[in-house]
Design an enzyme around this catalytic site. Sequence first.
Site, mmCIF file in Angstrom:
data_model
loop_
_atom_site.group_PDB
_atom_site.id
_atom_site.type_symbol
_atom_site.label_atom_id
_atom_site.label_comp_id
_atom_site.label_asym_id
_atom_site.label_seq_id
_atom_site.Cartn_x
_atom_site.Cartn_y
_atom_site.Cartn_z
ATOM 1 N N GLU A 60 -11.895 1.876 4.043
ATOM 2 C CA GLU A 60 -11.102 2.211 5.068
ATOM 3 C C GLU A 60 -10.977 3.864 4.968
ATOM 4 O O GLU A 60 -10.159 4.381 4.656
ATOM 5 C CB GLU A 60 -9.516 1.913 4.713
ATOM 6 C CG GLU A 60 -8.852 2.150 6.233
ATOM 7 C CD GLU A 60 -7.315 1.909 5.667
ATOM 8 O OE1 GLU A 60 -6.778 1.179 6.529
ATOM 9 O OE2 GLU A 60 -6.947 1.787 4.687
ATOM 10 N N GLU A 71 0.772 -1.340 -0.279
ATOM 11 C CA GLU A 71 -0.051 -0.112 -0.049
ATOM 12 C C GLU A 71 0.959 1.290 0.013
ATOM 13 O O GLU A 71 1.300 1.591 1.100
ATOM 14 C CB GLU A 71 -0.806 0.138 1.051
ATOM 15 C CG GLU A 71 -1.711 1.328 1.180
ATOM 16 C CD GLU A 71 -2.903 1.201 2.246
ATOM 17 O OE1 GLU A 71 -3.793 2.000 2.262
ATOM 18 O OE2 GLU A 71 -2.779 0.578 3.409
#
Length: 310
Positions: free
Chosen positions: A284, A189
Amino acid sequence: MKRSQFISKSLLITGTAVGGGALHAFGNHTMGNAVKQENKPFNLNYGPHQGQFENHAGKSMIDQIQFAYDQGFRSIEDNGFPGRSVEEQERIGSLLAKLGMTMGVFVLDKGGNGANTLAAGKQEYVDIFLKGCRQAVELAKRCGGTYTTVVPGDFARNLPLDIQTANVIEALRRGAEILEPHGIIMVLEPLSDTPDLFLRTSTQTYLICKGVNSPSCKILYDVYHMQRNEGDLITNIDRCWDEIAYFQTGDNPGRREPTTGEINYKNLFRHIYDKGYRGVVGMEHGKSMEGKEGEVKLIAAYREVDAFLG
């Protein structure tokens, strides 16, 4: 269904509106049967994050999963999964299996996003990462999960950038050797939280995945972070498509639900759907409103941006 209609019907959930029909009770909240029937699965597989529905469902992750399912969601994310007791992990896995839901990402434990950076090439940092990979195998067995989030760490600014990149690739190759036999994918990420973090862009992550050359090392494309760091979202998604295994959302500015910022999520979701993506889209992000009303607004926002077919 129009957004206004959805909100009106969803208010039955919060207790702020009362209509006819029996109420179906589960956990510590109630659900109108008529509303429950209308909340069919979404076109894309959105995964609510732990805590996003706790005003309706309570603190229990089990009850939050059930609530999410009854709203039409078919996945969850639980970054805190590694910190739960083995008993709770197994209960979560059992409920997901019973409901036919998917566990999205949980974070691979390497000590924190910036800590123990793989860019430094230090054996003690690599050992911590490999320990996290072995732990991820056991965690995945308990929840039926496939994906674990990896952030390589901060820049090691005493080293040339190419050496740092080589160090990261070498460490990730060793991690992939642990994960690959079990079908587990570490998704890298790139983040925008601080410029100290080594992994910053989708194309940089693409290069690293090509260097690792393993089905167990792919890209987690977090739309919020990539809007902040590089923009040109659809073009960069297309450039990196063959290495992207997972998406996360959050509007910018604010990192809240879609429709609260500048990102055209309906177009973006249509684009990845048309390209064939059917994996988890992790939610998220925070909410633009507090309390039960904020949770209703969150669900309504996803219904709105998910209406991209036809």
